[in-house]
Design a protein around this motif. Sequence first.
Motif, PDB file in Angstrom:
ATOM      1  N   TYR A   1      40.200  99.260  79.395  1.00 51.99           N
ATOM      2  CA  TYR A   1      41.045 100.402  79.733  1.00 51.99           C
ATOM      3  C   TYR A   1      40.461 101.283  80.831  1.00 51.99           C
ATOM      4  O   TYR A   1      41.183 102.012  81.490  1.00 51.99           O
ATOM      5  CB  TYR A   1      41.362 101.226  78.493  1.00 51.99           C
ATOM      6  N   ARG A   2      39.175 101.193  81.057  1.00 54.06           N
ATOM      7  CA  ARG A   2      38.556 101.942  82.139  1.00 54.06           C
ATOM      8  C   ARG A   2      38.983 101.362  83.488  1.00 54.06           C
ATOM      9  O   ARG A   2      39.132 102.065  84.466  1.00 54.06           O
ATOM     10  CB  ARG A   2      37.037 101.885  82.001  1.00 54.06           C
ATOM     11  N   TRP A   3      39.209 100.030  83.519  1.00 51.93           N
ATOM     12  CA  TRP A   3      39.474  99.364  84.788  1.00 51.93           C
ATOM     13  C   TRP A   3      40.932  98.952  84.974  1.00 51.93           C
ATOM     14  O   TRP A   3      41.375  98.741  86.087  1.00 51.93           O
ATOM     15  CB  TRP A   3      38.577  98.151  84.923  1.00 51.93           C
ATOM     16  N   TRP A   4      41.660  98.792  83.881  1.00 51.67           N
ATOM     17  CA  TRP A   4      43.062  98.385  83.950  1.00 51.67           C
ATOM     18  C   TRP A   4      43.894  99.351  83.120  1.00 51.67           C
ATOM     19  O   TRP A   4      43.508  99.712  82.015  1.00 51.67           O
ATOM     20  CB  TRP A   4      43.253  96.961  83.443  1.00 51.67           C
TER      21      TRP A   4
ATOM     22  N   ASN B   1      46.684  98.929  81.566  1.00 55.74           N
ATOM     23  CA  ASN B   1      47.236  98.348  80.345  1.00 55.74           C
ATOM     24  C   ASN B   1      47.111  96.828  80.417  1.00 55.74           C
ATOM     25  O   ASN B   1      46.575  96.287  81.392  1.00 55.74           O
ATOM     26  CB  ASN B   1      48.698  98.783  80.142  1.00 55.74           C
ATOM     27  N   LYS B   2      47.605  96.166  79.417  1.00 57.92           N
ATOM     28  CA  LYS B   2      47.565  94.708  79.336  1.00 57.92           C
ATOM     29  C   LYS B   2      48.234  94.077  80.557  1.00 57.92           C
ATOM     30  O   LYS B   2      47.718  93.121  81.138  1.00 57.92           O
ATOM     31  CB  LYS B   2      48.274  94.285  78.035  1.00 57.92           C
ATOM     32  N   ALA B   3      49.365  94.629  80.970  1.00 51.26           N
ATOM     33  CA  ALA B   3      50.089  94.077  82.115  1.00 51.26           C
ATOM     34  C   ALA B   3      49.254  94.143  83.389  1.00 51.26           C
ATOM     35  O   ALA B   3      49.259  93.209  84.195  1.00 51.26           O
ATOM     36  CB  ALA B   3      51.409  94.805  82.302  1.00 51.26           C
ATOM     37  N   ALA B   4      48.519  95.244  83.592  1.00 50.43           N
ATOM     38  CA  ALA B   4      47.689  95.386  84.792  1.00 50.43           C
ATOM     39  C   ALA B   4      46.603  94.310  84.822  1.00 50.43           C
ATOM     40  O   ALA B   4      46.318  93.739  85.885  1.00 50.43           O
ATOM     41  CB  ALA B   4      47.074  96.775  84.845  1.00 50.43           C
ATOM     42  N   LEU B   5      46.023  94.009  83.679  1.00 55.23           N
ATOM     43  CA  LEU B   5      45.016  92.951  83.602  1.00 55.23           C
ATOM     44  C   LEU B   5      45.653  91.602  83.905  1.00 55.23           C
ATOM     45  O   LEU B   5      45.130  90.810  84.699  1.00 55.23           O
ATOM     46  CB  LEU B   5      44.351  92.941  82.222  1.00 55.23           C
ATOM     47  N   ILE B   6      46.794  91.337  83.318  1.00 54.90           N
ATOM     48  CA  ILE B   6      47.466  90.054  83.552  1.00 54.90           C
ATOM     49  C   ILE B   6      47.889  89.927  85.013  1.00 54.90           C
ATOM     50  O   ILE B   6      47.792  88.849  85.601  1.00 54.90           O
ATOM     51  CB  ILE B   6      48.657  89.876  82.589  1.00 54.90           C
ATOM     52  N   ILE B   7      48.333  91.018  85.621  1.00 54.87           N
ATOM     53  CA  ILE B   7      48.708  90.980  87.038  1.00 54.87           C
ATOM     54  C   ILE B   7      47.499  90.608  87.889  1.00 54.87           C
ATOM     55  O   ILE B   7      47.604  89.802  88.814  1.00 54.87           O
ATOM     56  CB  ILE B   7      49.327  92.316  87.478  1.00 54.87           C
TER      57      ILE B   7
ATOM     58  N   THR C   1      54.335  99.936  83.071  1.00 53.31           N
ATOM     59  CA  THR C   1      54.351  98.587  83.625  1.00 53.31           C
ATOM     60  C   THR C   1      55.400  98.470  84.728  1.00 53.31           C
ATOM     61  O   THR C   1      55.160  97.841  85.758  1.00 53.31           O
ATOM     62  CB  THR C   1      54.612  97.547  82.510  1.00 53.31           C
ATOM     63  N   LEU C   2      56.555  99.108  84.548  1.00 55.71           N
ATOM     64  CA  LEU C   2      57.586  99.107  85.580  1.00 55.71           C
ATOM     65  C   LEU C   2      57.057  99.746  86.861  1.00 55.71           C
ATOM     66  O   LEU C   2      57.251  99.204  87.959  1.00 55.71           O
ATOM     67  CB  LEU C   2      58.842  99.836  85.100  1.00 55.71           C
TER      68      LEU C   2
END
Length: 193
Positions: A48-51, A53-59, A115-116
């Motif tokens: 969570y420090r770097w992304w 949310n989950k979507a940001a990591l997957i992106i 995420t949007l």
Amino acid sequence: MSHGAVRSEETHSAIIEAAAAILEESGYAGFTLDAVVKRAGSSKPSIYRWWKNKAALIIEVYERSGESALTTSRKGNLRDELADFLAALWNWWGGTRAGEALRSIVAEAQSDPQTLGLLRDEFVDRRKNNLRVIFQRACDRGELQWSPDVEAAMSLAMGTSWFHMLTGTLADTRLCEVYADMLVRALTVSRAS
């Protein structure tokens, strides 16, 4: 004086590799941050420090996995280069977990404003980079001039591809040639008027 946690490249790589492996093995449905933490030997606060949310990591996993590395052919004309790129993109989405991951992110974005925003404000523009290269080469060759019509053509090429990705209809890549023909025809008519 400390300015917050420093991003360790080793930890970052471990998280990305763990996330990519989990996506490949289990798909989006089986992807959890707990599984990433366990596999990477990291922690949720690190994620969570770097992304966001989950979507940001997957992106980030998605972007590192290959689309940006898709090469654009140099066939010397817009139509063939565009058709080749679209076919390569469709094959990549259809032959890897990338298409499933992107479909899932788009679905999540419909109910998650964060995420949007990430999808709309950051991801989509970066996804146009390969198309920009193709259309810029066409402009450099004198096939067309950069204009709002070219921007619209890029969006149409991207939107058409996303439509086929979202509906799971990527198998018939002959359609990429049809779409390329239509876009080039529309740009040619626009330039002539």
